[in-house]
Write a protein that holds these residues in place. Structure first.
Motif, PDB file in Angstrom:
ATOM      1  N   LEU A 276     -44.966 -54.431   5.760  1.00 16.59           N
ATOM      2  CA  LEU A 276     -45.505 -55.467   4.877  1.00 16.59           C
ATOM      3  C   LEU A 276     -45.079 -56.849   5.333  1.00 16.59           C
ATOM      4  O   LEU A 276     -43.956 -57.050   5.790  1.00 16.59           O
ATOM      5  CB  LEU A 276     -45.047 -55.244   3.434  1.00 16.59           C
ATOM      6  CG  LEU A 276     -45.415 -53.907   2.791  1.00 16.59           C
ATOM      7  CD1 LEU A 276     -44.921 -53.859   1.348  1.00 16.59           C
ATOM      8  CD2 LEU A 276     -46.918 -53.681   2.833  1.00 16.59           C
TER       9      LEU A 276
ATOM     10  N   MET B 148     -43.386 -59.736   0.931  1.00 19.37           N
ATOM     11  CA  MET B 148     -43.690 -58.473   0.238  1.00 19.37           C
ATOM     12  C   MET B 148     -42.736 -57.362   0.630  1.00 19.37           C
ATOM     13  O   MET B 148     -42.425 -56.485  -0.176  1.00 19.37           O
ATOM     14  CB  MET B 148     -45.144 -58.066   0.505  1.00 19.37           C
ATOM     15  CG  MET B 148     -46.168 -59.012  -0.117  1.00 19.37           C
ATOM     16  SD  MET B 148     -47.864 -58.386   0.003  1.00 19.37           S
ATOM     17  CE  MET B 148     -48.151 -58.562   1.768  1.00 19.37           C
TER      18      MET B 148
ATOM     19  N   PHE C 166     -46.676 -47.964  -6.509  1.00 15.62           N
ATOM     20  CA  PHE C 166     -47.781 -48.898  -6.804  1.00 15.62           C
ATOM     21  C   PHE C 166     -48.039 -48.889  -8.310  1.00 15.62           C
ATOM     22  O   PHE C 166     -48.131 -49.945  -8.947  1.00 15.62           O
ATOM     23  CB  PHE C 166     -49.030 -48.476  -6.017  1.00 15.62           C
ATOM     24  CG  PHE C 166     -50.341 -48.570  -6.752  1.00 15.62           C
ATOM     25  CD1 PHE C 166     -50.959 -49.797  -6.959  1.00 15.62           C
ATOM     26  CD2 PHE C 166     -50.963 -47.417  -7.244  1.00 15.62           C
ATOM     27  CE1 PHE C 166     -52.178 -49.877  -7.640  1.00 15.62           C
ATOM     28  CE2 PHE C 166     -52.179 -47.488  -7.921  1.00 15.62           C
ATOM     29  CZ  PHE C 166     -52.784 -48.722  -8.130  1.00 15.62           C
TER      30      PHE C 166
ATOM     31  N   HIS D 249     -47.477 -52.065 -11.138  1.00 17.25           N
ATOM     32  CA  HIS D 249     -48.558 -52.620 -11.964  1.00 17.25           C
ATOM     33  C   HIS D 249     -48.362 -52.296 -13.444  1.00 17.25           C
ATOM     34  O   HIS D 249     -48.572 -53.158 -14.307  1.00 17.25           O
ATOM     35  CB  HIS D 249     -49.904 -52.123 -11.463  1.00 17.25           C
ATOM     36  CG  HIS D 249     -50.369 -52.821 -10.218  1.00 17.25           C
ATOM     37  ND1 HIS D 249     -51.631 -52.678  -9.689  1.00 17.25           N
ATOM     38  CD2 HIS D 249     -49.731 -53.687  -9.398  1.00 17.25           C
ATOM     39  CE1 HIS D 249     -51.741 -53.427  -8.600  1.00 17.25           C
ATOM     40  NE2 HIS D 249     -50.593 -54.034  -8.398  1.00 17.25           N
TER      41      HIS D 249
ATOM     42  N   ALA E 128     -47.320 -62.379  -9.724  1.00 16.75           N
ATOM     43  CA  ALA E 128     -48.171 -62.318  -8.524  1.00 16.75           C
ATOM     44  C   ALA E 128     -47.594 -61.333  -7.511  1.00 16.75           C
ATOM     45  O   ALA E 128     -48.326 -60.547  -6.902  1.00 16.75           O
ATOM     46  CB  ALA E 128     -48.337 -63.704  -7.904  1.00 16.75           C
TER      47      ALA E 128
ATOM     48  N   ILE F  58     -48.246 -57.732  -8.524  1.00 19.75           N
ATOM     49  CA  ILE F  58     -49.632 -57.332  -8.261  1.00 19.75           C
ATOM     50  C   ILE F  58     -49.812 -57.077  -6.763  1.00 19.75           C
ATOM     51  O   ILE F  58     -50.273 -56.008  -6.346  1.00 19.75           O
ATOM     52  CB  ILE F  58     -50.626 -58.415  -8.733  1.00 19.75           C
ATOM     53  CG1 ILE F  58     -50.537 -58.579 -10.253  1.00 19.75           C
ATOM     54  CG2 ILE F  58     -52.055 -58.055  -8.321  1.00 19.75           C
ATOM     55  CD1 ILE F  58     -51.347 -59.758 -10.795  1.00 19.75           C
ATOM     56  N   LEU F  59     -49.420 -58.068  -5.963  1.00 20.26           N
ATOM     57  CA  LEU F  59     -49.609 -58.001  -4.505  1.00 20.26           C
ATOM     58  C   LEU F  59     -48.905 -56.818  -3.863  1.00 20.26           C
ATOM     59  O   LEU F  59     -49.497 -56.102  -3.040  1.00 20.26           O
ATOM     60  CB  LEU F  59     -49.006 -59.250  -3.859  1.00 20.26           C
ATOM     61  CG  LEU F  59     -49.892 -60.446  -3.645  1.00 20.26           C
ATOM     62  CD1 LEU F  59     -49.053 -61.574  -3.075  1.00 20.26           C
ATOM     63  CD2 LEU F  59     -51.052 -60.117  -2.711  1.00 20.26           C
TER      64      LEU F  59
ATOM     65  N   ASP G  46     -50.533 -53.573  -4.786  1.00 16.46           N
ATOM     66  CA  ASP G  46     -51.752 -53.403  -3.977  1.00 16.46           C
ATOM     67  C   ASP G  46     -51.399 -52.947  -2.568  1.00 16.46           C
ATOM     68  O   ASP G  46     -52.034 -52.049  -1.999  1.00 16.46           O
ATOM     69  CB  ASP G  46     -52.518 -54.731  -3.878  1.00 16.46           C
ATOM     70  CG  ASP G  46     -53.137 -55.160  -5.203  1.00 16.46           C
ATOM     71  OD1 ASP G  46     -53.223 -54.336  -6.127  1.00 16.46           O
ATOM     72  OD2 ASP G  46     -53.526 -56.340  -5.302  1.00 16.46           O
ATOM     73  N   ALA G  47     -50.389 -53.591  -1.997  1.00 12.35           N
ATOM     74  CA  ALA G  47     -50.009 -53.302  -0.611  1.00 12.35           C
ATOM     75  C   ALA G  47     -49.484 -51.870  -0.466  1.00 12.35           C
ATOM     76  O   ALA G  47     -49.800 -51.186   0.512  1.00 12.35           O
ATOM     77  CB  ALA G  47     -48.970 -54.311  -0.124  1.00 12.35           C
TER      78      ALA G  47
ATOM     79  N   PHE H 146     -50.301 -49.308  -2.314  1.00 12.59           N
ATOM     80  CA  PHE H 146     -51.461 -48.426  -2.454  1.00 12.59           C
ATOM     81  C   PHE H 146     -52.213 -48.354  -1.115  1.00 12.59           C
ATOM     82  O   PHE H 146     -52.543 -47.259  -0.621  1.00 12.59           O
ATOM     83  CB  PHE H 146     -52.344 -48.964  -3.587  1.00 12.59           C
ATOM     84  CG  PHE H 146     -53.599 -48.184  -3.874  1.00 12.59           C
ATOM     85  CD1 PHE H 146     -53.810 -46.908  -3.375  1.00 12.59           C
ATOM     86  CD2 PHE H 146     -54.587 -48.731  -4.687  1.00 12.59           C
ATOM     87  CE1 PHE H 146     -54.981 -46.206  -3.670  1.00 12.59           C
ATOM     88  CE2 PHE H 146     -55.753 -48.035  -4.977  1.00 12.59           C
ATOM     89  CZ  PHE H 146     -55.952 -46.781  -4.463  1.00 12.59           C
ATOM     90  N   ALA H 147     -52.449 -49.505  -0.504  1.00 17.15           N
ATOM     91  CA  ALA H 147     -53.166 -49.530   0.774  1.00 17.15           C
ATOM     92  C   ALA H 147     -52.359 -48.810   1.861  1.00 17.15           C
ATOM     93  O   ALA H 147     -52.912 -48.045   2.661  1.00 17.15           O
ATOM     94  CB  ALA H 147     -53.465 -50.969   1.187  1.00 17.15           C
ATOM     95  N   LEU H 148     -51.053 -49.047   1.866  1.00 18.67           N
ATOM     96  CA  LEU H 148     -50.177 -48.393   2.858  1.00 18.67           C
ATOM     97  C   LEU H 148     -50.272 -46.875   2.781  1.00 18.67           C
ATOM     98  O   LEU H 148     -50.227 -46.195   3.812  1.00 18.67           O
ATOM     99  CB  LEU H 148     -48.713 -48.760   2.574  1.00 18.67           C
ATOM    100  CG  LEU H 148     -48.021 -49.817   3.393  1.00 18.67           C
ATOM    101  CD1 LEU H 148     -46.545 -49.885   2.996  1.00 18.67           C
ATOM    102  CD2 LEU H 148     -48.132 -49.548   4.891  1.00 18.67           C
TER     103      LEU H 148
ATOM    104  N   GLY I  17     -52.779 -44.948   2.030  1.00 13.17           N
ATOM    105  CA  GLY I  17     -53.955 -44.471   2.760  1.00 13.17           C
ATOM    106  C   GLY I  17     -53.778 -44.626   4.258  1.00 13.17           C
ATOM    107  O   GLY I  17     -54.162 -43.762   5.047  1.00 13.17           O
ATOM    108  N   GLU I  18     -53.170 -45.753   4.627  1.00 12.07           N
ATOM    109  CA  GLU I  18     -52.950 -46.055   6.039  1.00 12.07           C
ATOM    110  C   GLU I  18     -52.085 -44.979   6.704  1.00 12.07           C
ATOM    111  O   GLU I  18     -52.418 -44.479   7.789  1.00 12.07           O
ATOM    112  CB  GLU I  18     -52.229 -47.406   6.098  1.00 12.07           C
ATOM    113  CG  GLU I  18     -52.447 -48.208   7.341  1.00 12.07           C
ATOM    114  CD  GLU I  18     -51.882 -49.627   7.159  1.00 12.07           C
ATOM    115  OE1 GLU I  18     -52.247 -50.316   6.179  1.00 12.07           O
ATOM    116  OE2 GLU I  18     -51.054 -50.023   7.995  1.00 12.07           O
TER     117      GLU I  18
ATOM    118  N   THR J  65     -55.189 -41.106  -7.614  1.00 13.83           N
ATOM    119  CA  THR J  65     -54.901 -42.504  -7.949  1.00 13.83           C
ATOM    120  C   THR J  65     -55.888 -43.014  -8.995  1.00 13.83           C
ATOM    121  O   THR J  65     -55.522 -43.723  -9.918  1.00 13.83           O
ATOM    122  CB  THR J  65     -54.963 -43.382  -6.690  1.00 13.83           C
ATOM    123  OG1 THR J  65     -54.162 -42.772  -5.679  1.00 13.83           O
ATOM    124  CG2 THR J  65     -54.441 -44.783  -6.971  1.00 13.83           C
TER     125      THR J  65
END
Lengths: 354, 354
Positions: free
Chosen positions: B35, B39, B97, B101, B124, B127-128, B131-132, B134-136, B138-139, B160
């Motif tokens: 990240l 983050m 994640f 949230h 902020a 939230i960020l 999000d990161a 959650f994306a990680l 999948g990555e 999810t």
């Protein structure tokens, strides 16, 4: 701004964007309809399909550049535009996930001439529905169950991470006195370039393109995104409020460290110095003090940015990125008509007034 | 609570959870290290690796039930536990994640005895970084580039979405006067069951299990989740603050419509009626008025819930779900030692005191 190439096919671009808005529409709506209540309603409000009271609306869903690219990208791989539809839906879902969260983080109260979701439905709904749209994007792609879909999802996930990095950088810039041009470009590459790069390649991946072709289309989208953002940054200061729907000097009112500002400060010379002094003083002002500024104060700053060369540098940057984007297309063997549409879209992005 | 089965192998469960915490640790940390700043730091704080000042810490990263299940799940498919590591990392990322949230949406200021991320680093960042993560997730999975990884990601994405649905339902319950038992179970199935179901099957999917075996493990995890949540709901009212780390009558203080409350109200009879009157009056109180309540007021409500049968119903529900979970394992051909560990973990979940 100077035309980037002679004679854009305006009708062609209009048709391309129209297709981007309409062809994936049914699948986008049925994806959103999967959301549990009240998230489905909140999302429908965000997309402009209903108003705040739940009545059907015909809102402006944005320019649809991303889905239009995804469909065209399928054609670049020799597939039907329909093959790109799940990709178009997925990039549109991710784009709107980021809008929902960014508007909340940035405290933006208006989007596409309407109150933002957090303003109407509260912060929790903005977070939740954003999360749900992000998850839906992966769901739509992976349900295809093909190796191409897995590759497409991998690209989309990487783009989403870049998007989040870009927003993190953007937020961090607010608290910093100085940002250099390279940092600004990196942020814009993440925030705007990454998802356009994914949009321009995702349809091709779904259509069976190899990684080399997908990477070339990705490069086209990345530079197109940087061109798009450079134009946005110019319009954010000098755009005609009638066209943009924003206030005059919009980005200056928000004290944004956008490309023209950053480039002007980096240029040196008396105008840059005077600008630097004014902006340093502005940064110390409270939001209320700053809001009391009259038009002339912003006009002074805009004139100094222009005098220091920030505007012309950014306009030239848009043209440079346009050129690199179009050149990247050479790496892909595709039908001439499809190539022409990619080029027209790039011309449109650089020459738009809003 | 009555033991669900005779003699838990406490040492075995401790070792299993320890492995869930330690074996994926290096990969989890290197994922988080991807990240962009700040983050990475915010995430490290959330995971308890550093304190609010950035000094190394040895925080409580939670029970690690999910990663422990993911590793065991790989063994159920005859693979090495290491095969489940990317799955363990991914479910842990998604779990965190949702914590980031949810804590923000719910306004929770404490998590694992520490200030929550939004409290320390602002909304902020919560939230960020959410999000990161959650994306990680999948990555990490999709980078494996295998068909198994794509199937695993599809299951994780669906889980999810259910998680998000569950949080949406939970939030909507706050604004409603009455929630029935079926709605409460559906919410808990989404909020707790879905990700445990994914955890219990993701390792097997990565290890090459077919969909039937994966679905059986999914069912085990789903019912385990409901048992877990039923126990949580009992501890949320009658748990020993020394063990749970929460205030006495914690869920009653938060006016939560948890299973014991909902089941008590549904039971009818004089205690349920009296409880219904009290809770209806409580709902009209401001937060400040409600905070002035003394212990006796909560004790009265807890006693009425118990008298109406809400506690015993929820305890029985935990045992029922435990039984269904363990029975689901019959559908999978796996080494006896692995099966025993799944069963021990289910026993542990139902008999835990915190």
């Amino acid at each position: 701004m100077q035309p980037a190439s002679a004679g854009i096919d305006t009708a062609g671009v209009t048709a391309l964007l129209h297709r981007g808005r309409t062809l994936p529409q049914a699948e986008l709506r049925s994806a959103v309809a999967r959301l549990a209540s009240p998230m489905d309603t909140v999302a429908a409000y965000h997309f402009g399909w209903i108003d705040a009271e739940g009545r059907p609306a015909d809102g402006d869903g944005g320019k649809a550049v991303r889905p239009a690219l995804a469909l065209l990208s399928a054609e670049a791989a020799g597939a039907a535009p329909e093959t790109g539809v799940p990709g178009a839906v997925a990039v549109e879902l991710v784009h709107n996930f980021s809008l929902l969260h960014d508007d909340l983080m940035d405290g933006d109260e208006q989007r596409r001439h309407r109150d933002t979701v957090w303003k109407v439905h509260g912060p929790a709904q903005a977070i939740l529905v954003g999360d749900a749209l992000f998850a839906l994007a992966g769901e739509i792609l992976l349900e295809l169950g093909t190796p191409e879909a897995a590759r497409a999802t991998r690209r989309l996930t990487a783009a989403t991470r870049a998007l989040i990095d870009g927003q993190a950088q953007d937020i961090s810039f607010e608290h910093r006195e100085r940002v250099d041009v390279a940092e600004c470009l990196e942020m814009e590459g993440n925030k705007t370039g990454a998802l356009l790069a994914c949009s321009a390649s995702i349809g091709a991946v779904l259509g069976g393109a190899d990684e080399t072709a997908a990477d070339a289309l990705h490069a086209y989208g990345h530079h197109l995104g940087l061109a798009f953002q450079a134009v946005d940054d110019v319009l954010g200061i000098w755009g005609d409020p009638q066209s943009t729907g924003k206030l005059t000097w919009s980005d200056l009112r928000q004290r944004k460290k956008s490309l023209p500002v950053v480039a002007a400060l980096a240029a040196g010379g008396p105008a840059a110095e005077r600008l630097g002094e004014l902006l340093a003083a502005d940064a110390k002002k409270s939001a209320a003090e700053f809001e009391d500024f009259d038009e002339a104060e912003f006009a002074t700053r805009a004139a100094l940015i222009e005098e220091a060369g920030g505007r012309s540098w950014t306009e030239a940057e848009a043209r440079r990125r346009h050129e690199v984007a179009v050149r990247a297309l050479d790496g892909v063997d595709m039908p001439a008509g499809v190539r022409a549409q990619f080029t027209d879209l790039a011309d449109f992005v650089v020459e738009r007034r809003r």
